[in-house]
Design an enzyme around this catalytic site. Structure first.
Site, mmCIF file in Angstrom:
data_model
loop_
_atom_site.group_PDB
_atom_site.id
_atom_site.type_symbol
_atom_site.label_atom_id
_atom_site.label_comp_id
_atom_site.label_asym_id
_atom_site.label_seq_id
_atom_site.Cartn_x
_atom_site.Cartn_y
_atom_site.Cartn_z
ATOM 1 N N GLY A 84 45.487 42.108 43.640
ATOM 2 C CA GLY A 84 45.999 41.503 42.412
ATOM 3 C C GLY A 84 44.910 41.379 41.363
ATOM 4 O O GLY A 84 45.042 40.577 40.440
ATOM 5 N N TYR A 107 44.435 45.931 37.460
ATOM 6 C CA TYR A 107 45.490 46.808 37.954
ATOM 7 C C TYR A 107 46.859 46.116 37.851
ATOM 8 O O TYR A 107 46.972 45.045 37.272
ATOM 9 C CB TYR A 107 45.143 47.275 39.380
ATOM 10 C CG TYR A 107 43.839 48.055 39.398
ATOM 11 C CD1 TYR A 107 43.683 49.205 38.606
ATOM 12 C CD2 TYR A 107 42.745 47.638 40.145
ATOM 13 C CE1 TYR A 107 42.485 49.908 38.585
ATOM 14 C CE2 TYR A 107 41.535 48.345 40.128
ATOM 15 C CZ TYR A 107 41.412 49.484 39.344
ATOM 16 O OH TYR A 107 40.231 50.178 39.315
ATOM 17 N N ARG A 157 43.856 39.188 46.316
ATOM 18 C CA ARG A 157 42.647 39.185 45.486
ATOM 19 C C ARG A 157 43.058 39.016 44.036
ATOM 20 O O ARG A 157 43.966 39.697 43.557
ATOM 21 C CB ARG A 157 41.881 40.494 45.656
ATOM 22 C CG ARG A 157 40.520 40.439 45.013
ATOM 23 C CD ARG A 157 39.667 41.656 45.313
ATOM 24 N NE ARG A 157 38.317 41.233 45.629
ATOM 25 C CZ ARG A 157 37.249 42.013 45.550
ATOM 26 N NH1 ARG A 157 37.353 43.276 45.208
ATOM 27 N NH2 ARG A 157 36.054 41.546 45.834
ATOM 28 N N GLY A 210 29.777 43.900 49.099
ATOM 29 C CA GLY A 210 30.206 45.246 48.749
ATOM 30 C C GLY A 210 29.069 46.253 48.792
ATOM 31 O O GLY A 210 28.809 46.883 49.825
HETATM 32 C C1 FNR Z 1 34.449 48.260 44.125
HETATM 33 N N1 FNR Z 1 35.238 47.119 44.067
HETATM 34 C C2 FNR Z 1 36.557 47.189 44.460
HETATM 35 N N2 FNR Z 1 37.348 46.081 44.433
HETATM 36 C C3 FNR Z 1 38.618 46.117 44.902
HETATM 37 O O1 FNR Z 1 39.290 45.090 44.889
HETATM 38 N N3 FNR Z 1 39.114 47.277 45.422
HETATM 39 C C4 FNR Z 1 38.405 48.428 45.466
HETATM 40 O O2 FNR Z 1 38.888 49.441 45.962
HETATM 41 C C5 FNR Z 1 37.090 48.406 44.932
HETATM 42 N N4 FNR Z 1 36.327 49.526 44.888
HETATM 43 C C6 FNR Z 1 35.004 49.478 44.532
HETATM 44 C C7 FNR Z 1 34.224 50.624 44.609
HETATM 45 C C8 FNR Z 1 32.886 50.574 44.316
HETATM 46 C C9 FNR Z 1 32.068 51.806 44.437
HETATM 47 C C10 FNR Z 1 32.305 49.345 43.937
HETATM 48 C C11 FNR Z 1 30.830 49.258 43.655
HETATM 49 C C12 FNR Z 1 33.081 48.224 43.836
HETATM 50 C C13 FNR Z 1 34.634 45.794 43.830
HETATM 51 C C14 FNR Z 1 34.004 45.242 45.121
HETATM 52 O O3 FNR Z 1 35.007 44.918 46.078
HETATM 53 C C15 FNR Z 1 33.152 43.977 44.878
HETATM 54 O O4 FNR Z 1 33.968 42.978 44.289
HETATM 55 C C16 FNR Z 1 31.962 44.255 43.994
HETATM 56 O O5 FNR Z 1 31.271 45.405 44.419
HETATM 57 C C17 FNR Z 1 30.996 43.071 43.955
HETATM 58 O O6 FNR Z 1 30.428 42.820 45.209
HETATM 59 P P1 FNR Z 1 28.909 43.294 45.566
HETATM 60 O O7 FNR Z 1 28.906 44.778 45.568
HETATM 61 O O8 FNR Z 1 28.033 42.739 44.485
HETATM 62 O O9 FNR Z 1 28.630 42.674 46.913
HETATM 63 C C1 8K6 Z 2 32.131 45.194 33.497
HETATM 64 C C2 8K6 Z 2 32.436 45.578 34.885
HETATM 65 C C3 8K6 Z 2 32.833 46.973 35.100
HETATM 66 C C4 8K6 Z 2 33.036 47.342 36.487
HETATM 67 C C5 8K6 Z 2 33.370 48.743 36.685
HETATM 68 C C6 8K6 Z 2 33.467 49.204 38.079
HETATM 69 C C7 8K6 Z 2 34.824 49.508 38.495
HETATM 70 C C8 8K6 Z 2 35.099 49.583 39.909
HETATM 71 C C9 8K6 Z 2 36.468 49.191 40.271
HETATM 72 C C10 8K6 Z 2 36.923 49.843 41.467
HETATM 73 C C11 8K6 Z 2 37.372 51.215 41.266
HETATM 74 C C12 8K6 Z 2 36.450 52.197 41.799
HETATM 75 C C13 8K6 Z 2 36.719 53.567 41.354
HETATM 76 C C14 8K6 Z 2 35.867 54.557 42.001
HETATM 77 C C15 8K6 Z 2 35.727 55.758 41.219
HETATM 78 C C16 8K6 Z 2 34.324 56.142 41.041
HETATM 79 C C17 8K6 Z 2 33.584 55.276 40.123
HETATM 80 C C18 8K6 Z 2 32.140 55.557 40.096
#
Ligand code: FNR
Ligand code: 8K6
Length: 347
Positions: free
Chosen positions: A174, A178, A225, A316
């Protein structure tokens, strides 16, 4: 007495976690072209089974939920069988795993499917699909009430499929701008029917999805979430806080497995939340089990949990860089630093 993050935590009568460190959901775009998890993904998740709970990368509930290349699904029997291999491997290594159920709403792209891009309202976002920058986002179609009914039913169906695939529960996505989050923010939701205009109406879709999923898998296996402060594919509106002020006590009544904040850095303060951080805002409004996330180290997480800021921590990026995160922190070993280039490969 200080809480040890590495000792077991009873989530509820159904689920006990081996520790309080969760693997955050992390999209990796590595499923095959039928959106089926691969053998590399089986091994990637199995290597992280020492975490208290693995939350899967966001997994689409149906074709029009897709906004990124090669994100896995949970709507075909092949996808269910693919995930079964993942959950079997995680369970064999002593872990537990939830599936994160996802629909991207207005950031879906018709490159990936036939049909409309659905959202609460016909308000698009600027920009294009990450990793496929030639695909510019389009103006979505405002979902009809029939569309909404079928979306709710398909979240429930995906939850049922997750059980068949051997998951221990599901986390409804959530957050992060999205579909569900789009209903919860004024910038994306200008509906004039029972899904818009007031906090109660704007919360309706999130609660209908939650209730439909609970009916399928039970409240003890259902988590959610949320991103109360808009930051990704969404702009802040000072009216948004009232929506979450309505939603949080409603969720508390559902006695979920947990509620999870969605944020990259939990030191970020939001004007729309009266200057609070994500976890501060959620803690103030929700008394059930809360998962904190966002740029925490093991040490800062320990501190936050001991200060009762939340109950569990999701990690993460450090878990992308360190499959053996748990044994490293248990043994005081140095962690490998994360960098974005690591996203090219599953280690
Ligand atoms: C994410 N995050 C994320 N969140 C989510 O709800 N669904 C997802 O599929 C993803 N995908 C995703 C991909 C990548 C490459 C990153 C870096 C992040 C957000 C993630 O769950 C998390 O909230 C953040 O990365 C912050 O936590 P860390 O990385 O600081 O421990
Ligand atoms: C100001 C905060 C912006 C955060 C942007 C990061 C978005 C990540 C959300 C999860 C979706 C991941 C999509 C993966 C595709 C490759 C991205 C490098």
């Amino acid at each position: 007495m200080t809480t040890d993050l590495l000792s077991p935590f009873k989530l509820n009568d159904t689920l006990e976690l081996q520790n309080r460190v969760l693997m955050a959901p992390l999209t990796r775009c590595m499923a095959d072209d039928n959106l089926v998890p691969t053998q590399d993904m089986v091994e990637y998740y199995a290597r992280r089974a020492q975490t208290g709970l693995i939350i899967s990368e966001a997994t689409i509930i149906r074709p029009d939920a897709q906004g990124y290349p090669n994100t896995p699904g949970l709507f075909t029997s092949e996808q269910i069988q693919g995930w079964k291999k993942v959950t079997d491997a995680v369970h064999a290594n002593g872990g537990k795993m939830f599936a994160q159920l996802w629909h991207v709403g207005r950031v879906a792209h018709p490159h990936f499917f036939d049909g409309d891009v659905l959202a609460p309202s016909a308000i698009g976002v600027e920009g294009s699909v990450p990793r496929m920058r030639e695909l510019t986002y389009i103006t979505p179609k405002a979902a009809t009430t029939d569309d909404i009914k079928s979306l709710v039913a398909d979240f429930a169906k995906a939850a049922e499929n997750a059980m068949e695939a051997g998951f221990d529960g599901v986390e409804i996505h959530g957050a992060n701008g999205y579909l569900i989050d789009q209903f919860l923010h004024y910038e994306a939701n200008v509906r004039e029917d029972e899904y818009g205009q007031t906090p109660e109406n704007m919360s309706r879709f999130a609660l209908e999805v939650t209730d439909a999923v609970i009916a399928e898998v039970g409240n003890e296996r259902t988590a959610l979430r949320l991103t109360p402060g808009a930051y990704f594919n969404m702009s802040e509106d000072s009216r948004d806080k009232a929506v979450f002020d309505y939603l949080l006590p409603e969720l508390e009544k559902r006695d979920l497995a947990y509620l999870h904040g969605g944020i990259f850095d939990d030191s970020t303060r939001f004007d729309s939340l009266e200057g609070k951080t994500t976890s501060e805002f959620l803690r103030a409004g929700y008394k059930g089990t809360l998962v904190g996330v966002g740029s925490y180290s093991f040490e800062t997480a320990k501190e936050a949990i001991n200060d009762a800021k939340f109950d569990l921590i999701a990690i993460g990026r450090p878990l992308i860089a360190n499959p053996d995160y748990i044994s490293k922190v248990a043994n005081n070993e140095e962690l490998v630093a994360y960098n974005d280039e690591m996203l090219a490969k599953l280690i």
